[in-house]
Scaffold this active site. Structure first.
Site, PDB file in Angstrom:
ATOM      1  N   GLU A   1       6.815   1.196 104.015  1.00 15.44           N
ATOM      2  CA  GLU A   1       8.221   1.471 103.696  1.00 15.44           C
ATOM      3  C   GLU A   1       8.565   2.954 103.697  1.00 15.44           C
ATOM      4  OE1 GLU A   1       6.143   1.129  99.627  1.00 15.44           O
ATOM      5  OE2 GLU A   1       5.910   0.366 101.675  1.00 15.44           O
TER       6      GLU A   1
ATOM      7  N   CYS B   1      -0.284  -2.615  99.177  1.00 11.70           N
ATOM      8  CA  CYS B   1      -1.088  -1.838  98.234  1.00 11.70           C
ATOM      9  C   CYS B   1      -1.504  -2.705  97.040  1.00 11.70           C
ATOM     10  CB  CYS B   1      -0.330  -0.581  97.820  1.00 11.70           C
ATOM     11  SG  CYS B   1      -1.409   0.737  97.192  1.00 11.70           S
TER      12      CYS B   1
ATOM     13  N   SER C   1      35.746   4.587  95.180  1.00 13.22           N
ATOM     14  CA  SER C   1      36.671   4.803  96.298  1.00 13.22           C
ATOM     15  C   SER C   1      36.517   3.726  97.367  1.00 13.22           C
ATOM     16  CB  SER C   1      36.443   6.186  96.916  1.00 13.22           C
ATOM     17  OG  SER C   1      36.713   7.213  95.986  1.00 13.22           O
TER      18      SER C   1
ATOM     19  N   HIS D   1       1.500   2.080 102.817  1.00 14.08           N
ATOM     20  CA  HIS D   1       2.913   1.857 102.489  1.00 14.08           C
ATOM     21  C   HIS D   1       3.770   1.922 103.758  1.00 14.08           C
ATOM     22  CE1 HIS D   1       2.710   1.848  98.077  1.00 14.08           C
ATOM     23  NE2 HIS D   1       1.682   2.660  98.243  1.00 14.08           N
TER      24      HIS D   1
END
Length: 526
Positions: A180, A87, A238, A178
């Protein structure tokens, strides 16, 4: 040493998504601001470079420009480093090298059908395995009208005669859509083609390889010294604890502070998991009274954050001194669950900005505590950390848990915090989460929680008038938390949750559902 793709950020909301999609193909990727010089990119020894989209026009005075030296970068074998412009990245590349970019009368936004002529597939590895007629996602205003010398069109759409280009003399490509985003059917294939077929990457970067490499790195760095970690019960800390225990065993000492602002059952769950399941050295302290006394009467959200953060540091230091007394010396290292998005926030291309709210992470301890930092996940995204957690046998109720802010329920109670209001919120929130899990919706949303509002409303229970609290439910879908849409949960489901809360939590008589997206709203209410 793994192959690497560098993503240059020109301000797109999708930049992090590009990096994540590349990693999904087994290739490590890093994000750098578009303002970085070519020499700094060269020092990273990239196998390829991707230029992200962005909100600017190439005609904007403040718009970011492309460093022409990028086309002079070489790999160790002397071949040029391939480039892919997406783009705005395509427009900046074409504009820099003599092409013409025209301002559009109107923005093209949404799905389009990509037309890849047979000779386009033959000429370009970029579209190998991508059928003509597949859907791509457009989001642009300006568009390329005249190509730079040596470039040719390899794909188009009905509204974009130049949807993809390549340099006939070098490995330089550009697409106006795009690849992605999930709306582009073969977007992952296109990025995989760029990373593997064009850049020659081997695809050997995986979470499993990361665990092995980080384990050795941590062992080599720490040696026979000791590490402390502030455990919150969230995903990041964690999984960090599980990785560090794998590497260091009893050289790791975890501290878990009950600030009185935890979710229902969280205090016991964390202790059972890390003392029982992992058999870690877990130091716990219940500082509920201290936190709530200092929060008494406070309504400003920034003041709440400051109080929670400062009190946490105070309690953490007390526990550290107790560990030092047991060991006979102070631990050398502090481990934190910092993620890649936390870091690239500070290096990505941005225009003028303001602080919306202080970062939720209260684990950032002051320099005077004098630790060396270990941040094993500083190059990872949240979904990658979850995958690593599963590899390390972190129980799914923890590794799959939604994000939870450092200040805890303090910023989910609007207005004053009291033990009574905390109890109301815990019960309402627990019902909401329980029903999401029971209806297989929990993993479909990025984050979900209840918020207790500082207002009361009239209601009727039986034959009696009530005047009780209003509770808001919030659920959002997102990829990375940077942007988010409100979750379109079924109305019947929301009605059922509302009925349960009103009937099972005395003190709440009205439920509302938040249908705000981010932006303009934030995910948390405070």
């Amino acid at each position: 040493m793994h192959d690497k793709i560098v993503v240059l950020d020109f301000g797109s909301q999708y930049t992090q998504l590009i990096a994540r999609r590349v990693r999904e193909t087994g290739v490590y990727s890093e994000i750098r601001p578009c303002t970085v010089e070519a020499d700094a990119i060269d020092a990273l020894n990239p196998s390829g470079v991707i230029l992200s989209g962005g909100p600017c026009s190439v005609y904007d005075e403040a718009g970011p420009a492309l460093d022409p030296a990028l086309l002079e970068l070489e790999r160790p074998d002397g071949t040029p480093v391939p480039l892919l412009g997406i783009c705005y990245g395509l427009q900046a590349m074409a504009h820099q090298f003599g092409g013409e970019v025209a301002r559009a009368d109107r923005r093209e936004f949404g799905r389009a059908q990509l037309q890849v002529p047979p000779d386009g597939q033959e000429k370009s590895l970029l579209f190998e395995g991508v059928p003509s007629g597949s859907t791509v996602w457009m989001s642009h205003s300006d568009h390329l009208t005249d190509l730079p010398d040596g470039y040719e069109v390899i794909a188009r759409t009905d509204n974009a005669p130049v949807a993809a280009v390549r340099d006939t003399d070098g490995p330089y490509y550009g697409v106006q859509f795009h690849p992605e985003v999930v709306h582009t059917d073969y977007g992952r294939q296109i990025l995989e083609n760029f990373a593997h077929a064009i850049c020659g990457c081997s695809g050997d970067w995986t979470p499993a390889s990361f665990v092995e490499e980080q384990t050795e790195t941590i062992r080599d760095r720490v040696g026979d010294r000791h590490v402390i970690l502030g455990l919150s019960g969230g995903v990041d800390s964690s999984v960090a604890a599980a990785l560090l225990q794998r590497a260091l065993g009893d050289q790791l000492h975890c501290i878990f502070v009950n600030n009185g602002l935890l979710r229902k059952g969280e205090w016991n769950q964390v202790q059972d998991t890390f003392r029982g399941h992992f058999e870690m050295d877990l130091r716990t302290t219940d500082a509920t009274d201290r936190f709530l006394e200092r929060l008494d009467g406070v309504t400003d959200p920034e003041e709440k954050r400051t109080i929670v953060g400062n009190t946490f540091i105070e309690v953490f230091e007390e526990q550290t001194e107790a560990i030092a007394a047991d060991l006979g010396h102070r631990p050398t290292y502090l481990a934190q669950g910092t993620l890649y998005p936390d870091l690239i926030e500070s290096v990505s291309f941005k225009g003028p900005s303001v602080t919306i709210k202080t970062h939720h992470n209260v684990g950032g301890l002051p320099e005077e505590l004098d630790f060396d930092l270990i941040e094993p996940f500083r190059e990872l995204f949240k979904d990658e950390v979850r995958e690593i957690g599963r590899l390390l046998d972190v129980p799914d109720p923890i590794v799959g848990r939604h994000p939870f802010p450092g200040p805890g329920l303090a910023i989910r109670i609007l207005g004053q915090i009291t033990r009574e209001r905390l109890a109301l919120l815990r019960e309402a929130d627990a019902i909401f989460i329980e029903e999401l899990r029971a209806n297989d919706l929990y993993d479909e949303v990025w984050q979900a929680f209840a918020v207790l509002l500082p207002v009361q409303a009239v209601g009727v229970m039986g034959d009696e008038r009530t005047y009780e609290n209003v509770c808001a439910l919030r659920a959002v879908t997102s990829v990375d938390g940077m942007t988010a849409d409100w979750a379109h949960l079924p109305h019947d489901f929301l009605g059922h949750v509302s009925n349960r809360i009103v009937n099972e939590v005395p003190g709440i008589n009205r439920i509302v559902y938040d249908v705000s997206s981010k932006p303009p709203a934030t995910i948390e209410w405070e």
